[in-house]
Design an enzyme around this catalytic site. Sequence first.
Site, PDB file in Angstrom:
ATOM      1  N   LEU A  65      16.878   6.278  -6.720  1.00  0.00           N
ATOM      2  CA  LEU A  65      17.954   7.359  -7.152  1.00  0.00           C
ATOM      3  C   LEU A  65      19.317   6.421  -7.083  1.00  0.00           C
ATOM      4  O   LEU A  65      20.378   6.941  -7.866  1.00  0.00           O
ATOM      5  CB  LEU A  65      18.186   8.275  -5.769  1.00  0.00           C
ATOM      6  N   GLU A 111       3.895  11.008  -8.691  1.00  0.00           N
ATOM      7  CA  GLU A 111       3.745  10.996 -10.180  1.00  0.00           C
ATOM      8  C   GLU A 111       2.682   9.650 -10.528  1.00  0.00           C
ATOM      9  O   GLU A 111       1.877   9.710 -11.209  1.00  0.00           O
ATOM     10  CB  GLU A 111       4.921  10.930 -10.888  1.00  0.00           C
ATOM     11  N   GLU A 131      13.069  17.104  -6.635  1.00  0.00           N
ATOM     12  CA  GLU A 131      13.913  17.086  -7.821  1.00  0.00           C
ATOM     13  C   GLU A 131      14.970  18.121  -7.730  1.00  0.00           C
ATOM     14  O   GLU A 131      16.154  17.876  -8.189  1.00  0.00           O
ATOM     15  CB  GLU A 131      13.131  16.996  -9.008  1.00  0.00           C
TER      16      GLU A 131
HETATM   17  C1  1HE Z   1      16.167   4.716  -1.307  1.00  0.00           C
HETATM   18  C2  1HE Z   1      15.047   5.930  -1.827  1.00  0.00           C
HETATM   19  C3  1HE Z   1      15.266   6.320  -2.937  1.00  0.00           C
HETATM   20  C4  1HE Z   1      15.033   5.290   0.241  1.00  0.00           C
HETATM   21  N1  1HE Z   1      15.953   5.640  -3.785  1.00  0.00           N
HETATM   22  N2  1HE Z   1      16.659   4.166  -2.259  1.00  0.00           N
HETATM   23  N3  1HE Z   1      13.196  10.472  -3.574  1.00  0.00           N
HETATM   24  C5  1HE Z   1      13.718  11.071  -2.891  1.00  0.00           C
HETATM   25  O1  1HE Z   1      14.451  12.154  -2.650  1.00  0.00           O
HETATM   26  C6  1HE Z   1      13.267  10.466  -1.431  1.00  0.00           C
HETATM   27  C7  1HE Z   1      14.505   9.902  -0.602  1.00  0.00           C
HETATM   28  N4  1HE Z   1      14.215   9.169   0.452  1.00  0.00           N
HETATM   29  C8  1HE Z   1      14.056   9.748   1.942  1.00  0.00           C
HETATM   30  O2  1HE Z   1      14.181  11.100   1.815  1.00  0.00           O
HETATM   31  C9  1HE Z   1      13.696   8.836   2.841  1.00  0.00           C
HETATM   32  O3  1HE Z   1      14.131   7.791   2.418  1.00  0.00           O
HETATM   33  C10 1HE Z   1      12.067   8.670   3.310  1.00  0.00           C
HETATM   34  C11 1HE Z   1      11.585  10.111   3.735  1.00  0.00           C
HETATM   35  C12 1HE Z   1      11.243   8.313   1.937  1.00  0.00           C
HETATM   36  C13 1HE Z   1      11.863   7.589   4.255  1.00  0.00           C
HETATM   37  O4  1HE Z   1      12.732   7.899   5.252  1.00  0.00           O
HETATM   38  P1  1HE Z   1      13.246   6.433   6.255  1.00  0.00           P
HETATM   39  O5  1HE Z   1      14.036   7.034   7.472  1.00  0.00           O
HETATM   40  O6  1HE Z   1      12.114   5.762   6.610  1.00  0.00           O
HETATM   41  O7  1HE Z   1      14.152   5.617   5.442  1.00  0.00           O
HETATM   42  P2  1HE Z   1      15.774   5.806   4.885  1.00  0.00           P
HETATM   43  O8  1HE Z   1      16.527   5.238   6.191  1.00  0.00           O
HETATM   44  O9  1HE Z   1      16.057   6.885   4.500  1.00  0.00           O
HETATM   45  O10 1HE Z   1      15.802   4.738   3.851  1.00  0.00           O
HETATM   46  C14 1HE Z   1      15.652   3.429   3.949  1.00  0.00           C
HETATM   47  C15 1HE Z   1      16.341   2.434   2.717  1.00  0.00           C
HETATM   48  O11 1HE Z   1      15.597   3.071   1.622  1.00  0.00           O
HETATM   49  C16 1HE Z   1      17.731   3.017   2.454  1.00  0.00           C
HETATM   50  O12 1HE Z   1      18.516   2.041   1.779  1.00  0.00           O
HETATM   51  P3  1HE Z   1      19.432   1.187   2.874  1.00  0.00           P
HETATM   52  O13 1HE Z   1      19.955   0.298   2.035  1.00  0.00           O
HETATM   53  O14 1HE Z   1      20.605   2.121   3.420  1.00  0.00           O
HETATM   54  O15 1HE Z   1      18.829   0.388   3.857  1.00  0.00           O
HETATM   55  C17 1HE Z   1      17.887   4.167   1.542  1.00  0.00           C
HETATM   56  O16 1HE Z   1      18.626   4.415   0.706  1.00  0.00           O
HETATM   57  C18 1HE Z   1      16.523   3.511   0.611  1.00  0.00           C
HETATM   58  N5  1HE Z   1      15.771   4.616  -0.177  1.00  0.00           N
HETATM   59  N6  1HE Z   1      14.512   6.233  -0.719  1.00  0.00           N
HETATM   60  C19 1HE Z   1      16.586   4.381  -3.714  1.00  0.00           C
HETATM   61  N7  1HE Z   1      14.465   7.276  -3.566  1.00  0.00           N
HETATM   62  C20 1HE Z   1      10.665   9.874 -12.634  1.00  0.00           C
HETATM   63  S1  1HE Z   1      11.397  10.961 -11.951  1.00  0.00           S
HETATM   64  C21 1HE Z   1      10.949  11.196 -10.352  1.00  0.00           C
HETATM   65  C22 1HE Z   1      12.125  11.932  -9.894  1.00  0.00           C
HETATM   66  C23 1HE Z   1      12.048  11.487  -8.038  1.00  0.00           C
HETATM   67  O17 1HE Z   1      11.261  10.528  -7.920  1.00  0.00           O
HETATM   68  S2  1HE Z   1      13.070  12.759  -7.206  1.00  0.00           S
HETATM   69  C24 1HE Z   1      12.703  12.101  -5.507  1.00  0.00           C
HETATM   70  C25 1HE Z   1      13.459  10.878  -5.090  1.00  0.00           C
END
Ligand code: 1HE
Length: 269
Positions: A65, A111, A131
Site C-alpha cells: 500500500l 489473490e 479493499e
Molecule cells: C505493509 C503492508 C502492506 C504491512 N503494504 N506495507 N493489505 C492490507 O490492508 C493489510 C495491511 N496490513 C495489516 O493489516 C497488518 O500489517 C497485518 C495484519 C498483515 C500484520 O500485522 P503486524 O502487526 O504483524 O505487522 P505491522 O506492524 O502492521 O506491519 C509491519 C510492517 O509491514 C510495517 O512497516 P514498518 O516500516 O512500519 O515496519 C507495515 O507498514 C508493513 N506492512 N502490510 C505495505 N499491505 C492488486 S490489488 C490488491 C489489493 C489489496 O491487497 S488490499 C489489502 C492491502
Amino acid sequence: MKEEHFTYEVRGPIALIGFDRAEKRNAISDGVIDQLEAVVRRASAESKVGVIYGHGRHFSAGLDLVEFARKSPTESLFGSQRWHAVFDQIQRGRIPFVAALHGAVIGGGLELAASTHLRVADETAFFALPEGQRGIFVGGGGSVRIARMMTAARMTDLMLTGRTLDVVEAERFSLVNYVVPPGKALDKACELADKIAKNAPLSNYAITNALPRIQDLSQENGLFVESLLSSYTQGSPEAIERLEMFVNKQSERVAPPSIRSGNKETVSR
Ligand code: 1HE
C-alpha cells in the site's frame, strides 16, 4: 544491491518458492511481482510441481500500500495487468502449484493463493479483502478467481464489511482444500506436491489448464472438449504404460479413506 524477495529451493521434483519479505509482512510490490515471475518461470522449467509459502508470521499482507499510494491511476492500471500476467503463469502454466498458507492471507495475498491449484492452510491463517476500507478494488484477478471459488455473494460480503475469515470458515467457503495444525502447512503442501509429481504430466496439465477452461464453456462444448482430452491423454505413452500396468495387476489400488487417512487432523475436501 537488489533486495531478494524470494528463496528458491529444489527438493526432488518440487520447487519451493518462499516469499521472503517478512519485515513488510510479505507485501506485494512491483519488485516482488518481477521476482515472482522469474521464480515461477524457473520452477515451471525445471520442476514438476511448485509450492509457494511465506517466511515470517504471515503468508502475505497483500498489495504494497505504501508503494501503491504514490502511483497514478494509469500506473495502477498497468500494474494490475502485470499482476494478471504473472498470476496467469501460475494458474495456466506448465506445472501445478500448491500454496501453503499461515497468518495473514489478505487482499493480493489471497489473490496470489487463488491462482494456485491447491491451498493448504494452518490454523493460524486468516483471510480478508479490506479493499473497501482502503478505498480501492481488487486488481490481482480476485474478482474472477476468488469470486468463482467462494461465490460473488460471499466475496461482496468480505469486501463491503471487511469481515475476516478464520480457517474453518475459509474451508467452508472453498478457499482452502486442507486444514492442518499450526506450523504444518508447508509439510502438508510438500506431501501433496510429491503425490501430484507422480501423476502423468499430461494429466496434470489437463487438470490445471483444461478443467478451468471447460467451466467457461457451454455444457455441450464442455462435454465435447472433455471427450477430446480424454482420448488425447489416453494415447500418450505414459497413459499406455500406466494402463498396461493396471491390466497386469502391477499398479496400486485406490485405498478407502479409513486406510488412507492416517493423518487424522487433516481435513480433505
Ligand atoms: C505493509 C503492508 C502492506 C504491512 N503494504 N506495507 N493489505 C492490507 O490492508 C493489510 C495491511 N496490513 C495489516 O493489516 C497488518 O500489517 C497485518 C495484519 C498483515 C500484520 O500485522 P503486524 O502487526 O504483524 O505487522 P505491522 O506492524 O502492521 O506491519 C509491519 C510492517 O509491514 C510495517 O512497516 P514498518 O516500516 O512500519 O515496519 C507495515 O507498514 C508493513 N506492512 N502490510 C505495505 N499491505 C492488486 S490489488 C490488491 C489489493 C489489496 O491487497 S488490499 C489489502 C492491502
